[in-house]
Scaffold this motif. Structure first.
Motif, PDB file in Angstrom:
ATOM      1  N   TRP A 105       0.833  -1.209   0.000  1.00 49.73           N
ATOM      2  CA  TRP A 105       0.000   0.000   0.000  1.00 49.73           C
ATOM      3  C   TRP A 105       0.863   1.254   0.000  1.00 49.73           C
ATOM      4  N   VAL A 106       1.795   1.344   0.957  1.00 53.78           N
ATOM      5  CA  VAL A 106       2.609   2.548   1.050  1.00 53.78           C
ATOM      6  C   VAL A 106       3.630   2.608  -0.086  1.00 53.78           C
ATOM      7  N   ARG A 107       4.099   1.460  -0.564  1.00 60.75           N
ATOM      8  CA  ARG A 107       5.010   1.448  -1.725  1.00 60.75           C
ATOM      9  C   ARG A 107       4.360   2.090  -2.945  1.00 60.75           C
ATOM     10  N   LEU A 108       3.067   1.875  -3.117  1.00 60.82           N
ATOM     11  CA  LEU A 108       2.377   2.321  -4.326  1.00 60.82           C
ATOM     12  C   LEU A 108       1.890   3.758  -4.264  1.00 60.82           C
ATOM     13  N   VAL A 109       1.708   4.296  -3.065  1.00 62.25           N
ATOM     14  CA  VAL A 109       1.104   5.627  -2.976  1.00 62.25           C
ATOM     15  C   VAL A 109       2.037   6.688  -2.406  1.00 62.25           C
ATOM     16  N   SER A 110       3.120   6.286  -1.738  1.00 58.25           N
ATOM     17  CA  SER A 110       3.902   7.253  -0.978  1.00 58.25           C
ATOM     18  C   SER A 110       5.375   7.239  -1.367  1.00 58.25           C
ATOM     19  N   THR A 111       6.000   8.406  -1.289  1.00 60.28           N
ATOM     20  CA  THR A 111       7.442   8.513  -1.505  1.00 60.28           C
ATOM     21  C   THR A 111       8.234   8.242  -0.231  1.00 60.28           C
ATOM     22  N   ALA A 112       7.540   8.047   0.880  1.00 63.11           N
ATOM     23  CA  ALA A 112       8.235   7.739   2.135  1.00 63.11           C
ATOM     24  C   ALA A 112       8.970   6.413   2.000  1.00 63.11           C
ATOM     25  N   ARG A 113      10.216   6.363   2.413  1.00 59.73           N
ATOM     26  CA  ARG A 113      11.006   5.142   2.339  1.00 59.73           C
ATOM     27  C   ARG A 113      11.113   4.560   3.748  1.00 59.73           C
ATOM     28  N   LEU A 114      10.338   3.538   3.981  1.00 61.37           N
ATOM     29  CA  LEU A 114      10.199   2.991   5.322  1.00 61.37           C
ATOM     30  C   LEU A 114      11.040   1.752   5.557  1.00 61.37           C
ATOM     31  N   LEU A 115      11.564   1.154   4.497  1.00 66.22           N
ATOM     32  CA  LEU A 115      12.355  -0.069   4.616  1.00 66.22           C
ATOM     33  C   LEU A 115      13.787   0.208   4.197  1.00 66.22           C
ATOM     34  N   GLU A 116      14.730  -0.220   5.039  1.00 63.79           N
ATOM     35  CA  GLU A 116      16.144   0.045   4.792  1.00 63.79           C
ATOM     36  C   GLU A 116      16.802  -1.149   4.105  1.00 63.79           C
ATOM     37  N   PRO A 117      17.745  -0.904   3.179  1.00 62.00           N
ATOM     38  CA  PRO A 117      18.485  -2.001   2.555  1.00 62.00           C
ATOM     39  C   PRO A 117      19.193  -2.849   3.608  1.00 62.00           C
ATOM     40  N   GLY A 118      19.178  -4.159   3.409  1.00 58.64           N
ATOM     41  CA  GLY A 118      19.847  -5.065   4.329  1.00 58.64           C
ATOM     42  C   GLY A 118      19.012  -5.498   5.511  1.00 58.64           C
ATOM     43  N   ASP A 119      17.871  -4.867   5.720  1.00 56.78           N
ATOM     44  CA  ASP A 119      16.969  -5.244   6.807  1.00 56.78           C
ATOM     45  C   ASP A 119      16.277  -6.549   6.436  1.00 56.78           C
ATOM     46  N   ALA A 120      16.086  -7.423   7.399  1.00 56.23           N
ATOM     47  CA  ALA A 120      15.413  -8.698   7.141  1.00 56.23           C
ATOM     48  C   ALA A 120      13.992  -8.479   6.625  1.00 56.23           C
ATOM     49  N   VAL A 121      13.331  -7.443   7.097  1.00 56.47           N
ATOM     50  CA  VAL A 121      11.972  -7.157   6.619  1.00 56.47           C
ATOM     51  C   VAL A 121      12.011  -6.722   5.160  1.00 56.47           C
ATOM     52  N   THR A 122      12.992  -5.928   4.801  1.00 51.49           N
ATOM     53  CA  THR A 122      13.141  -5.514   3.406  1.00 51.49           C
ATOM     54  C   THR A 122      13.347  -6.723   2.505  1.00 51.49           C
ATOM     55  N   ASP A 123      14.205  -7.636   2.918  1.00 52.23           N
ATOM     56  CA  ASP A 123      14.465  -8.838   2.118  1.00 52.23           C
ATOM     57  C   ASP A 123      13.205  -9.678   1.973  1.00 52.23           C
ATOM     58  N   TRP A 124      12.457  -9.808   3.069  1.00 55.87           N
ATOM     59  CA  TRP A 124      11.184 -10.550   3.015  1.00 55.87           C
ATOM     60  C   TRP A 124      10.210  -9.876   2.055  1.00 55.87           C
ATOM     61  N   PHE A 125      10.108  -8.556   2.133  1.00 56.34           N
ATOM     62  CA  PHE A 125       9.183  -7.826   1.264  1.00 56.34           C
ATOM     63  C   PHE A 125       9.573  -7.993  -0.206  1.00 56.34           C
ATOM     64  N   GLU A 126      10.863  -7.961  -0.494  1.00 58.12           N
ATOM     65  CA  GLU A 126      11.314  -8.164  -1.870  1.00 58.12           C
ATOM     66  C   GLU A 126      10.940  -9.568  -2.356  1.00 58.12           C
ATOM     67  N   ARG A 127      11.046 -10.554  -1.489  1.00 61.42           N
ATOM     68  CA  ARG A 127      10.634 -11.919  -1.868  1.00 61.42           C
ATOM     69  C   ARG A 127       9.130 -11.963  -2.144  1.00 61.42           C
ATOM     70  N   CYS A 128       8.362 -11.229  -1.331  1.00 61.89           N
ATOM     71  CA  CYS A 128       6.915 -11.171  -1.562  1.00 61.89           C
ATOM     72  C   CYS A 128       6.600 -10.541  -2.918  1.00 61.89           C
ATOM     73  N   LEU A 129       7.302  -9.484  -3.265  1.00 64.48           N
ATOM     74  CA  LEU A 129       7.078  -8.826  -4.551  1.00 64.48           C
ATOM     75  C   LEU A 129       7.327  -9.775  -5.724  1.00 64.48           C
ATOM     76  N   ASP A 130       8.235 -10.722  -5.541  1.00 60.78           N
ATOM     77  CA  ASP A 130       8.581 -11.650  -6.610  1.00 60.78           C
ATOM     78  C   ASP A 130       7.647 -12.851  -6.708  1.00 60.78           C
ATOM     79  N   LEU A 131       6.817 -13.061  -5.675  1.00 61.59           N
ATOM     80  CA  LEU A 131       5.927 -14.219  -5.677  1.00 61.59           C
ATOM     81  C   LEU A 131       4.950 -14.169  -6.855  1.00 61.59           C
ATOM     82  N   HIS A 132       4.539 -15.345  -7.288  1.00 63.37           N
ATOM     83  CA  HIS A 132       3.477 -15.477  -8.298  1.00 63.37           C
ATOM     84  C   HIS A 132       3.816 -14.676  -9.561  1.00 63.37           C
TER      85      HIS A 132
END
Length: 230
Positions: A192-219
Motif C-alpha cells: 500500500w505505502v510502496r504504491l502511494v507514498s514517496t516515504a522510504r520505510l524499509l532500509e536495505p539489508g533489513d530482514a523485513v526488506t528482504d522478506w518484502f522483496e521476496r513477496c514482490l517476486d511471488l506469483h
C-alpha cells in the motif's frame, strides 16, 4: 471459470493501492486461480455487484459474491481444497487472525497517517472530498492535524516491524517454510505505502526488506507488476 476481483484505484489505474485488495489478489494467485481485476474508485464502490459491500475487495466466483479479504481467503481454501492452502489448517487460520489484528492496529494506524496526503493527491477530484470526510470521521482529527503527524510516524515506523524482524531470524516467511495468507496480510500493508507514498520505510539489508522483496517476486512478480510511487 475466471473469478472477478473488484479492487480500489485512484487516478493512476496502474497502481491499485488497497492493502486489503492486495491480500485477495495474492490469495487468488497463491491458489493458482484465474482472475480478472476490475478497478473501482472510492465513490463507485457502492455500485459494485449491486451494492453488496461498502468496501472492496469484492469477488464474484460464479454465483458467489463475497467481500472482506479474510472471509474471501477462508472461502477460497474451503472451496478449492485441492489448491495450495492459504492457512495450512485451522491453527494457521487462527494465527492469521492475530497477524491481521497486529497489522491493522499497528501498521495501518501509522500508514494511514504517513500516506494520507499522498493518497488524497492521487485520487480523482470527485473522490478527494469523500476521502477527506471519511478519514477525518475515522481518525477523529482534521485532515491538517492528521497530516502534521506524518514525520513522527515515519520516524517510529521501523520499530513497529520489530516482531516481524525478529521472527525472520528463524524462518523465511510468516507462514514458516513457505508463504501463507498471514504473509499477504503484512505484505498488503507495505505494498500500500510502496504504491502511494514517496516515504522510504524499509532500509536495505533489513530482514523485513528482504522478506518484502521476496513477496514482490511471488506469483511471477504479481506485486512488482504495479510500479512504486515516485
Amino acid at each position: 471459470m475466471t473469478i472477478i476481483l473488484h479492487e480500489l484505484v485512484g487516478a493512476d489505474t496502474s497502481r491499485p493501492f488497497s492493502p486489503h485488495c492486495w491480500k485477495t489478489a495474492m490469495s487468488l494467485a497463491h491458489k493458482g486461480l484465474p482472475f480478472e481485476r476490475k478497478q473501482v474508485c472510492f465513490t463507485k464502490v457502492p455500485e459494485v455487484e449491486g451494492g453488496v459491500s461498502k468496501t472492496v475487495p469484492v469477488i464474484r466466483d460464479g454465483s458467489q459474491v463475497l467481500s472482506d479479504s479474510f472471509l474471501i481467503a477462508a472461502y477460497l481454501d474451503e472451496t478449492y481444497p485441492d489448491k495450495p492452502s492459504l492457512f495450512g489448517g485451522e491453527g494457521g487460520q487462527a494465527m492469521a487472525r492475530f497477524v491481521e489484528a497486529w497489522s491493522q492496529s499497528t501498521l495501518h494506524a501509522a500508514l494511514n497517517v504517513i500516506a494520507l496526503q499522498e493518497i488524497h493527491d492521487g485520487l480523482a477530484p470527485e473522490d478527494q472530498a469523500y476521502f477527506v470526510h471519511s478519514r477525518e470521521a475515522r481518525l477523529g482529527k482534521t485532515f491538517a492535524e492528521i497530516a502534521a503527524l506524518r514525520d513522527a510516524e515515519i520516524a517510529g515506523f521501523s520499530a513497529k516491524l520489530t516482531p516481524l524482524r525478529v521472527m525472520l531470524k528463524s524462518q523465511p516467511w510468516i507462514g514458516g517454510s513457505s508463504p501463507l495468507f498471514a504473509d499477504y496480510i503484512v505484505f498488503g500493508a507495505l505494498q500500500w505505502v510502496r504504491l502511494v507514498s514517496t516515504a522510504r520505510l524499509l532500509e536495505p539489508g533489513d530482514a523485513v526488506t528482504d522478506w518484502f522483496e521476496r513477496c514482490l517476486d511471488l506469483h511471477d512478480g504479481l506485486g512488482r507488476s504495479a510500479p512504486a510511487a515516485g
